[in-house]
Design an enzyme around this catalytic site. Structure first.
Site, PDB file in Angstrom:
ATOM      1  CB  SER A 150      16.668 -18.544   5.571  1.00  0.00           C
ATOM      2  OG  SER A 150      18.085 -18.462   5.535  1.00  0.00           O
ATOM      3  CE1 TYR A 163      16.097 -16.530  10.780  1.00  0.00           C
ATOM      4  CE2 TYR A 163      17.830 -17.744   9.651  1.00  0.00           C
ATOM      5  CZ  TYR A 163      16.879 -16.745   9.666  1.00  0.00           C
ATOM      6  OH  TYR A 163      16.692 -15.966   8.539  1.00  0.00           O
TER       7      TYR A 163
END
Length: 271
Positions: A150, A163
């Site tokens: 990401s 995350y």
């Protein structure tokens, strides 16, 4: 969607996290391009829905329930794929634990359980699937692994350190895989999406937050699952045969400019 049909003809693929969103879009596209796909997800009913859509279009797919943080489950998944489809050529890692989103808070308040749970799926899951996929790919003379990171890996949000760390770790793992096995015909690359509109992100982000994302994208719209799936097809196909250890950013230009640009645009609009 415009594609060249047959780019993955005869290939065997495993797509994790394929019960919905980007993973489902990728599994469906791969099947459309000729791959025999094992649709893996921790939620078997969701995986089965994806498989039903593939079969309705004439594709070949099987569902498989697997928690990618469980080594035994991963070993069973890869053995099933290789046994069912005569080997394994392509591995796509999309599985991510969304259950800890609201509990993934600033480091000073972080829970070790949340931290461990996020990394066990998003990072360790990529390692485990690769561990069991690589021997099959070596026997076949090569293969293609794509791990999903990401832009948060290097542009973290105000919170969600677990995350961000898991997605940053995916970059290091993927480059290690590319280095270790590239000479033996196994390529490993990374897709780093920006904000992609999926059922999961629609639950996570309010309409106001989604508008903020749109304001910061150098594109007329936000990303869709198919945008990532098409990038994944390129990286899994022979079209990318000389691309290894790279990160393909699919973010509509979100990370292409200095962060104050939207503020300057608003100042200009206000006169």
């Amino acid at each position: 969607m415009s594609t060249t049909v047959g780019r993955l003809m005869g290939k065997s693929a495993v797509v994790t996290g394929a019960g919905s969103g980007i993973g489902a879009a990728t599994a469906e596209l791969f099947a459309r391009e000729g791959a025999k796909v094992v649709v893996a997800d921790i939620d078997l009913p969701s995986a089965s829905v994806t498989v039903d859509r593939i079969r309705e279009e004439g594709g070949v797919a099987e569902p498989f329930a697997a928690d990618v943080s469980d080594e035994a489950a991963v070993a069973d998944l890869v053995a099933f794929a290789a046994g069912t489809h005569g080997g394994l050529d392509i591995l796509q890692n999309y599985a991510s634990d969304r259950s800890v989103v609201t509990a993934d808070v600033e480091v000073a308040d972080a829970s070790l359980a949340v931290w461990s749970k996020q990394l066990s799926v998003d990072l360790t899951g990529c390692m485990l699937t690769s561990k069991y996929a690589v021997p099959h790919m070596l026997r076949a003379g090569g293969g293609a692994i794509t791990n999903v990171s990401s832009v948060v890996a290097w542009l973290p949000l105000a919170a969600r350190p677990a995350y961000a760390t898991s997605k940053a770790g995916v970059l290091g793992l993927s480059k290690s895989l590319a280095t270790e096995y590239g000479k033996q015909g196994i390529r490993c690359n990374v897709i780093a999406p920006g904000h992609i509109v999926t059922p999961a992100t629609e639950k996570q982000f309010s309409p106001a937050q989604t508008q903020v994302m749109l304001d910061h994208v150098s594109a007329p719209r936000l990303g869709r699952p198919d945008d990532v799936a098409l990038a994944a097809l390129f990286l899994a196909s022979p079209d990318s045969a000389f691309i290894n250890g790279q990160v393909l950013v699919v973010d509509g230009g979100l990370s292409a400019y200095a962060p104050m640009v939207p503020s300057f645009r608003r100042l200009a609009a206000d006169g």
